[in-house]
Design a protein around this motif. Structure first.
Motif, PDB file in Angstrom:
ATOM      1  N   VAL B 113      11.322  18.294  25.740  1.00 30.13           N
ATOM      2  CA  VAL B 113      10.893  19.430  24.922  1.00 30.13           C
ATOM      3  C   VAL B 113      10.061  20.334  25.819  1.00 30.13           C
ATOM      4  CG1 VAL B 113       9.516  20.154  22.942  1.00 30.13           C
ATOM      5  CG2 VAL B 113      10.940  18.106  22.793  1.00 30.13           C
ATOM      6  N   ASN B 116       7.683  26.343  25.939  1.00 34.18           N
ATOM      7  CA  ASN B 116       7.976  27.467  25.041  1.00 34.18           C
ATOM      8  C   ASN B 116       9.195  27.146  24.169  1.00 34.18           C
ATOM      9  OD1 ASN B 116       9.915  27.489  26.938  1.00 34.18           O
ATOM     10  ND2 ASN B 116       9.378  29.462  27.841  1.00 34.18           N
ATOM     11  N   TYR B 117       9.510  25.884  24.041  1.00 34.57           N
ATOM     12  CA  TYR B 117      10.599  25.324  23.216  1.00 34.57           C
ATOM     13  C   TYR B 117      11.975  25.530  23.818  1.00 34.57           C
ATOM     14  CZ  TYR B 117       6.660  26.064  20.084  1.00 34.57           C
ATOM     15  OH  TYR B 117       5.410  26.122  19.571  1.00 34.57           O
ATOM     16  N   LEU B 119      14.372  27.438  22.993  1.00 39.42           N
ATOM     17  CA  LEU B 119      15.457  27.539  22.018  1.00 39.42           C
ATOM     18  C   LEU B 119      16.351  28.700  22.424  1.00 39.42           C
ATOM     19  CD1 LEU B 119      13.474  27.072  18.696  1.00 39.42           C
ATOM     20  CD2 LEU B 119      14.653  25.362  20.064  1.00 39.42           C
ATOM     21  N   GLN B 172       9.838  26.281  14.925  1.00 38.51           N
ATOM     22  CA  GLN B 172      10.516  26.299  16.226  1.00 38.51           C
ATOM     23  C   GLN B 172      10.263  24.993  16.972  1.00 38.51           C
ATOM     24  OE1 GLN B 172       9.614  29.777  18.563  1.00 38.51           O
ATOM     25  NE2 GLN B 172      10.046  31.162  16.880  1.00 38.51           N
ATOM     26  N   GLN B 173       9.019  24.521  16.878  1.00 35.16           N
ATOM     27  CA  GLN B 173       8.644  23.269  17.518  1.00 35.16           C
ATOM     28  C   GLN B 173       9.491  22.113  16.976  1.00 35.16           C
ATOM     29  OE1 GLN B 173       5.751  22.002  19.783  1.00 35.16           O
ATOM     30  NE2 GLN B 173       7.611  20.818  19.666  1.00 35.16           N
ATOM     31  N   ARG B 174       9.714  22.133  15.646  1.00 36.06           N
ATOM     32  CA  ARG B 174      10.517  21.073  15.032  1.00 36.06           C
ATOM     33  C   ARG B 174      11.955  21.126  15.507  1.00 36.06           C
ATOM     34  NH1 ARG B 174       7.599  21.731  10.072  1.00 36.06           N
ATOM     35  NH2 ARG B 174       6.191  19.961   9.914  1.00 36.06           N
ATOM     36  N   ALA B 176      12.959  22.235  18.392  1.00 36.26           N
ATOM     37  CA  ALA B 176      12.966  21.724  19.769  1.00 36.26           C
ATOM     38  C   ALA B 176      12.922  20.193  19.762  1.00 36.26           C
ATOM     39  CB  ALA B 176      11.783  22.293  20.546  1.00 36.26           C
ATOM     40  N   PRO B 193       3.815  20.639  24.510  1.00 33.46           N
ATOM     41  CA  PRO B 193       4.626  21.143  23.399  1.00 33.46           C
ATOM     42  C   PRO B 193       3.815  21.863  22.323  1.00 33.46           C
ATOM     43  CG  PRO B 193       4.329  18.786  23.209  1.00 33.46           C
ATOM     44  CD  PRO B 193       3.740  19.183  24.532  1.00 33.46           C
TER      45      PRO B 193
END
Lengths: 289, 369
Positions: B113, B116-117, B119, B172-174, B176, B193
């Protein structure tokens, strides 16, 4: 509030005056002129309605110019864009010598198109030009790419691609630099191949730049004709007469300004429709940040 | 007598310390037992700069190991070497029972992870999570099944069609995390993270990540500069400074027995007080530095004299800043105990809470008999 508006218009005024003088007013005048006849000697200009347009539809040189322009665009737009992307991908890394390569790729953009045209005239010169010298090494006979009707259009297209690709490369390079390295690393970690990363991450993320470049490339395919003046003057037998060059001939060599205005209106309409279509069509498929 | 206290000039920022209950429901993913990781003499040099300098670390199987340290201490470089994005200049990385060598990141069986993720902004949440499965050509039915399970696990069911830009930082964290979990790789690396989240969300995610790691039995290497994250989440902390391991151990060990003045100041909020031993009236070699945790000192009727500098009310606690023989120190006591009138106080401390440090090296001295 009102003061702010006055202030804003005052700030815009210089640009507005210049744009109106050299763009908007001439555009409207051109549109009007296309419905009038060309003034000649004792006969002043008079209103002729759609006569100029009827003449255009019946004019085989116009259709040849349109056809040439279509081929010119089909060659130069994708080739210069594709080459620009390939060059940008080549020089975006931190490999040794990328600085030199970037400069080399960009050099044609810095040169005036007329100078570029002269360089290419040397390349194409029958008998002892660069291309024929290379052909000679392989025992091939001399060629006349510029002077042959079937190859002249491709020969002048190559010049445009060579000239423009380096310029478009700069935009692609800037776009590639904005893609965070961590996105590429995340994809690598997932096991994506270089091709998968390019197709599924890089390409979609530089789509806004691709749209911008494609609009410019299409406009240039109609507008960028300096090398034709220098290399072929539309010949042989109109093989390289593209629309803009034909307009120049009609307007400033035959002095038939009304018919030139009519052709110009058609060119403006085509460009507007293309640009609008590109933006509307591609916009829906583009991810903007 | 001029006794400088060695702390490497680092004073950590004081952090809020909120706790939140987890609302997650868990399902199991994966099935393989997680391997441990051994780093042997690992070093990384960049031109003109040594980032990691001979690190030997043992990351326990199924444990959460936190690499903790100030920025520039080499912890992120260490993590990137484990992931395979940087190749070590020296040493080796052993995952389970095989050396990773020059194996590319994708072949290491490691999930990660990013800070900055990372994504993919043009893909939906579902496409982001299943990106790895699709490039590895996992079947459509299996992909859908695993996506559904992970989305349920991470509470993302209603967000699957959104783009990352339409999500909050926590969501967003989830995503990632979900991308790491769906890979079913038994080792997960995390690079700061939570650094982009606000304090409240950070406290929630600490608990969620820890629960997730325990529930899935992941071997997790977690990089942070935030000692609160390290203390609350870690099975083991590896405290790093200037490319080297400063101290390694369970959070309780490092907190109670800091190996150096650096560790003493880095862990704890507020950090351990470092006071010249002479100012506390302790018989010790010249210039020896004494370390006392703020909560181990108490205001008393008699003892070492201290002058009040200021106090900070935190609800439950009161931080009292004192001047002890020219050195400022913070004392922590229950706020309801109140502060006696006046500015001249005396302090005492529990003898077994006192730590002594060598003034030259900053290393802890063995406890005195």
């Amino acid at each position: 509030m009102k003061r702010e508006w006055i202030y804003a218009y005052l700030m815009l005024l210089p640009a507005l005056v210049v744009l109106a003088t050299f763009m908007h007013v001439p555009t409207v005048e051109t549109f009007i002129a296309s419905f009038w006849s060309t003034a000649r000697g004792m006969r002043p200009s008079h209103f002729v309605g759609l006569k100029n347009y009827h003449r255009m539809i019946a004019d085989p040189t116009f259709w040849q110019a349109m056809h040439n322009n279509l081929i010119y665009a089909i060659i130069t737009v994708p080739l210069s864009m594709g080459l620009a992307l390939v060059m940008a991908l080549l020089v975006q890394g931190r490999l040794k010598g990328t600085g030199f390569m970037r400069m080399a790729f960009f050099t044609p953009t810095v040169l005036p198109l007329i100078a570029v045209a002269n360089i290419w005239i040397f390349f194409y010169t029958p008998g002892f030009g660069l291309i024929d010298q290379i052909r000679g090494l392989f025992g091939l006979p001399a060629s006349n790419l510029l002077g042959t009707g079937s190859t002249a259009l491709y020969a002048v297209s190559a010049v445009a691609v060579w000239k423009q690709a380096g310029f478009f490369m700069i935009f692609y390079l800037a776009a590639l630099q904005t893609i965070p390295v961590s996105l590429i690393e995340a994809a690598q970690l997932e096991g994506a191949s270089r091709w998968q990363i390019f197709r599924r991450i890089t390409l979609p993320l530089i789509m806004p730049t691709t749209l911008f470049i494609s609009v410019n490339a299409v406009i240039d395919a109609v507008r960028l004709v300096d090398q034709i003046f220098q290399m072929t003057q539309g010949g042989p037998n109109n093989a390289t007469a593209i629309l803009f060059y034909y307009i120049y001939q009609v307007g400033f060599q035959f002095w038939d300004t009304a018919y030139a205005a009519t052709l110009t209106v058609v060119m403006i309409v085509i460009l507007s429709v293309l640009a609008l279509g590109q933006v509307l069509f591609l916009d829906r498929r583009i991810h903007y940040k | 007598m001029n006794c400088a206290i060695v702390t490497d000039g680092y004073y950590p920022v004081r952090m809020g310390n909120g706790m939140a209950s987890s609302t997650m429901t868990f399902a199991t993913a994966g099935g393989r037992p997680a391997p441990g990781i051994r780093l042997r003499g690992l070093g990384k040099e960049f031109p003109g700069h040594i980032a990691v300098d001979g690190v030997d670390v043992e990351v326990g199987a199924g444990e959460l190991t936190v690499l903790l340290g100030p920025s520039g201490c080499g912890k992120s470089t260490l993590l990137r070497m484990i992931a395979g994005f940087e190749s070590p200049s020296r040493g080796e990385i052993v995952l389970g029972d095989h050396s990773l060598g020059d194996l590319p990141p994708a072949k290491r069986d490691i999930a990660m992870v990013f800070q900055n993720y990372a994504l993919f902004p043009h893909l939906t949440v579902a496409e982001n999570i299943t990106f790895g499965l699709s490039v590895r050509r996992t079947g459509r039915a299996e992909t859908a099944e695993r996506l559904a399970a992970v989305a349920r696990l991470m509470g993302l069911e209603t967000l699957l069609e959104r783009k990352p830009a339409q999500l909050s930082g926590g969501q967003q964290q989830r995503v990632a995390l979900a991308r790491a979990v769906i890979s079913e790789r038994p080792v997960c690396l995390m690079d700061e993270p939570l650094s982009n989240l606000d304090a409240k969300l950070r406290a929630e995610m600490r608990v969620e990540i820890r629960n997730l790691q325990k529930r899935l039995g992941l071997t997790m290497v977690y990089v942070t500069h935030d000692q609160v994250e390290a203390m609350t989440m870690a099975d083991r902390i590896v405290l790093m400074n200037a490319g080297r391991v400063e101290q390694e151990g369970r959070p309780e060990e490092i907190y109670a027995h800091p190996a150096s003045t650096f560790a003493a100041r880095f862990i704890g909020s507020p950090p351990m007080n470092l006071i010249p031993a002479a100012a506390l009236g302790i018989a010790a070699p010249e210039c020896t530095v004494a370390g006392l945790r703020p909560e181990d000192m108490t205001l008393a009727g008699a003892g070492v004299a201290a002058r009040l500098v200021g106090s900070e009310y935190l609800g439950a606690d009161l931080f009292v800043t004192l001047d002890i023989g020219g050195t400022e120190a913070v004392l922590r006591q229950p706020a309801r105990a109140g502060l006696p009138a006046g500015e001249a106080f005396h302090i005492t401390w529990a003898p077994d809470a006192l730590r002594l440090f060598d003034p030259g090296t900053g290393r802890a001295l063995p406890p005195r008999q």
